[in-house]
Design an enzyme around this catalytic site. Sequence first.
Site, PDB file in Angstrom:
ATOM      1  N   LYS A 272       0.781  -1.210   0.103  1.00  0.00           N
ATOM      2  CA  LYS A 272       0.057   0.083   0.034  1.00  0.00           C
ATOM      3  C   LYS A 272       0.916   1.227   0.103  1.00  0.00           C
ATOM      4  CE  LYS A 272      -3.972  -1.985   2.586  1.00  0.00           C
ATOM      5  NZ  LYS A 272      -4.957  -1.773   1.301  1.00  0.00           N
ATOM      6  N   ARG A 346     -10.256 -11.355   1.050  1.00  0.00           N
ATOM      7  CA  ARG A 346     -11.103 -12.815   0.310  1.00  0.00           C
ATOM      8  C   ARG A 346     -10.308 -13.880   0.339  1.00  0.00           C
ATOM      9  NH1 ARG A 346     -11.089  -9.175  -5.156  1.00  0.00           N
ATOM     10  NH2 ARG A 346     -11.156  -7.679  -3.478  1.00  0.00           N
TER      11      ARG A 346
HETATM   12  N1  BES Z   1      -8.345  -3.764   3.463  1.00  0.00           N
HETATM   13  C1  BES Z   1      -8.575  -3.359   2.299  1.00  0.00           C
HETATM   14  C2  BES Z   1      -9.791  -2.599   1.919  1.00  0.00           C
HETATM   15  C3  BES Z   1      -9.866  -1.325   2.508  1.00  0.00           C
HETATM   16  C4  BES Z   1      -9.593  -0.139   2.133  1.00  0.00           C
HETATM   17  C5  BES Z   1     -10.499  -1.005   3.834  1.00  0.00           C
HETATM   18  C6  BES Z   1      -9.600   0.940   2.481  1.00  0.00           C
HETATM   19  C7  BES Z   1     -10.729  -0.045   4.555  1.00  0.00           C
HETATM   20  C8  BES Z   1     -10.505   1.122   3.761  1.00  0.00           C
HETATM   21  C9  BES Z   1      -8.189  -4.505   1.114  1.00  0.00           C
HETATM   22  O1  BES Z   1      -7.469  -5.412   1.818  1.00  0.00           O
HETATM   23  C10 BES Z   1      -7.600  -3.720  -0.016  1.00  0.00           C
HETATM   24  O2  BES Z   1      -6.701  -3.645  -0.110  1.00  0.00           O
HETATM   25  N2  BES Z   1      -8.584  -3.934  -0.890  1.00  0.00           N
HETATM   26  C11 BES Z   1      -8.246  -3.605  -2.360  1.00  0.00           C
HETATM   27  C12 BES Z   1      -8.707  -4.472  -3.310  1.00  0.00           C
HETATM   28  C13 BES Z   1      -7.874  -4.498  -4.585  1.00  0.00           C
HETATM   29  C14 BES Z   1      -6.354  -4.954  -4.475  1.00  0.00           C
HETATM   30  C15 BES Z   1      -8.634  -5.313  -5.530  1.00  0.00           C
HETATM   31  C16 BES Z   1      -8.487  -2.076  -2.564  1.00  0.00           C
HETATM   32  O3  BES Z   1      -9.616  -1.739  -2.183  1.00  0.00           O
HETATM   33  O4  BES Z   1      -7.908  -1.505  -3.180  1.00  0.00           O
HETATM   34 ZN    ZN Z   2      -5.603  -5.606   1.349  1.00  0.00          ZN
END
Ligand code: BES
Ligand code: ZN
Length: 496
Positions: A272, A346
């Site tokens: 991230k 997931r």
């Molecule tokens: N934990 C995150 C989702 C999230 C983002 C929760 C912001 C709360 C606030 C999740 O694991 C993630 O990183 N999701 C990605 C999915 C993508 C890689 C398909 C996202 O939301 O960008």
């Molecule tokens: Zn994630």
Amino acid sequence: MFKSIRLAAASSKRPAGPLVVGVTQDSNRVPSGIDMTDEEREAVRDGLNAPGFKAENGELVWAGSQTILLGLGEADAVTADSVRQAAGRLVKFLDRAAPRSVRLAVHQAIGRRQLAAEQVGRAVAEGMQLANWRVDQFQGSASKLDPPHGTLTLSVDDKTVHAGLKRGLALADATNTARRLAATPPNFCFPQSLADEARKLARSHKSLTCRVITFEQAKKMGLGGIVNVGMASAQKPCLIMLEHKPARPVKGEKLALVGKTITYDTGGYSLKISGGMKGMKYDKCGGCTVFGAMQAIAELNLPVHVVGLLPAAENMIAGDAYRPDDIITLYNGVTVEVTNTDAEGRLVLADALAYACKEIKPTAIVDVATLTGGIVVALGHFCSGVFTNDDGLMDELDAASQESGEKIWRMPLWPEHREFMRARHCDIWNSAPSRNGHPIQGAAFLSYFVDEDVPWAHVDIAGVASVDSDRDLYVQGPTGYGVRLLTDWVAGHAGS
Ligand code: BES
Ligand code: ZN
Ligand code: ZN
């Protein structure tokens, strides 16, 4: 704030402490049916005519030294939600005088058809207990927080309202448990520490048992999602299960609650950006919600057999971390190409869902997860997004949402979404090359791990699990969203 809020025994004689009288906007009369002295009645009458007091929802004023008026807004507009908001204001108002107890006379001003007496009690208790919460366990020697007052005792002379208050306190306590766990940072909260918390919860409730599948066992059992996501962390992953088995459960029902429990989400090698990592201690909020719901279900002793599953892992980076391009096999034998290690939730959920279907054989499953940033873009902080294969289950969740005030909104999940997740070199990928509709992709991915004949709903809570600034009943931090929604859903199966 108060150290805690508790309920006086139903039979206790008239306790000391101020009397809180609920009043609606359109009535200039003292509500009937309140047991009070002539002096108190006089004070309420004067208070109603106090200049500037409009009885708007949540407006508060002292009427004399022993009576408080609590505005409830327009009589026709009173709802459980408006009462919760008003009660939240009340507890903050009481912060100044800090009484040891209060007598509540709120339900008398609300028409029975508007809101049943038990619902009024529940809403008052929820509003007070939720608004009386803060994160204070990490205050140090430079703390500026005022120390909490002692315990605040609530009393009410109506049996039905008393029962509602009791239910509301149990639900809000459980929500606050979820918030406490969620607020605990990743240097203190990790899969093993949550397993310890779950064992502790089970020890304190007769109907609950806890079972933990360790990292070593998970490897042998083929829980490939949990193992791969969690193995790079020094804090190894596990699958935590809490089972509520009441003495006389409703026959033929076994409900499963599954919560994404990523104790920290760095994104893994699909790292991230730094601004996107902050706050990822809240990526365990789905699991914390299931934990809180299991506490409430046990505390209320709901006559339904329920199993809660928390697939817990920390998504980190190390030489043995999983990486983009890996192909892994999950519990039900479905192979997954990891296109993005940040779509980790997931993977752990998939194992827990497949495990539940095969080993627990539930009659319905609801999972809750901070799954995607996309759901925040789509729905904001107003509600969660629900994906389901079953219209009946959607109706049940809608009813639970009405009851709890935790708002939900249905999102689509169609066969074409499932097809979209098919990969070239194995069965499916965890994130399609196009990020379009990625909250739906998450749900479509999960659908490969739920048996077709099991009613299932996936609730994406990424937008509602925490708040960035103080709002309504919540201080900046976790909200415990979903504890009441899930508990009310289970209660719906108990016929209570
Ligand atoms: N934990 C995150 C989702 C999230 C983002 C929760 C912001 C709360 C606030 C999740 O694991 C993630 O990183 N999701 C990605 C999915 C993508 C890689 C398909 C996202 O939301 O960008
Ligand atoms: Zn994630
Ligand atoms: Zn995540």
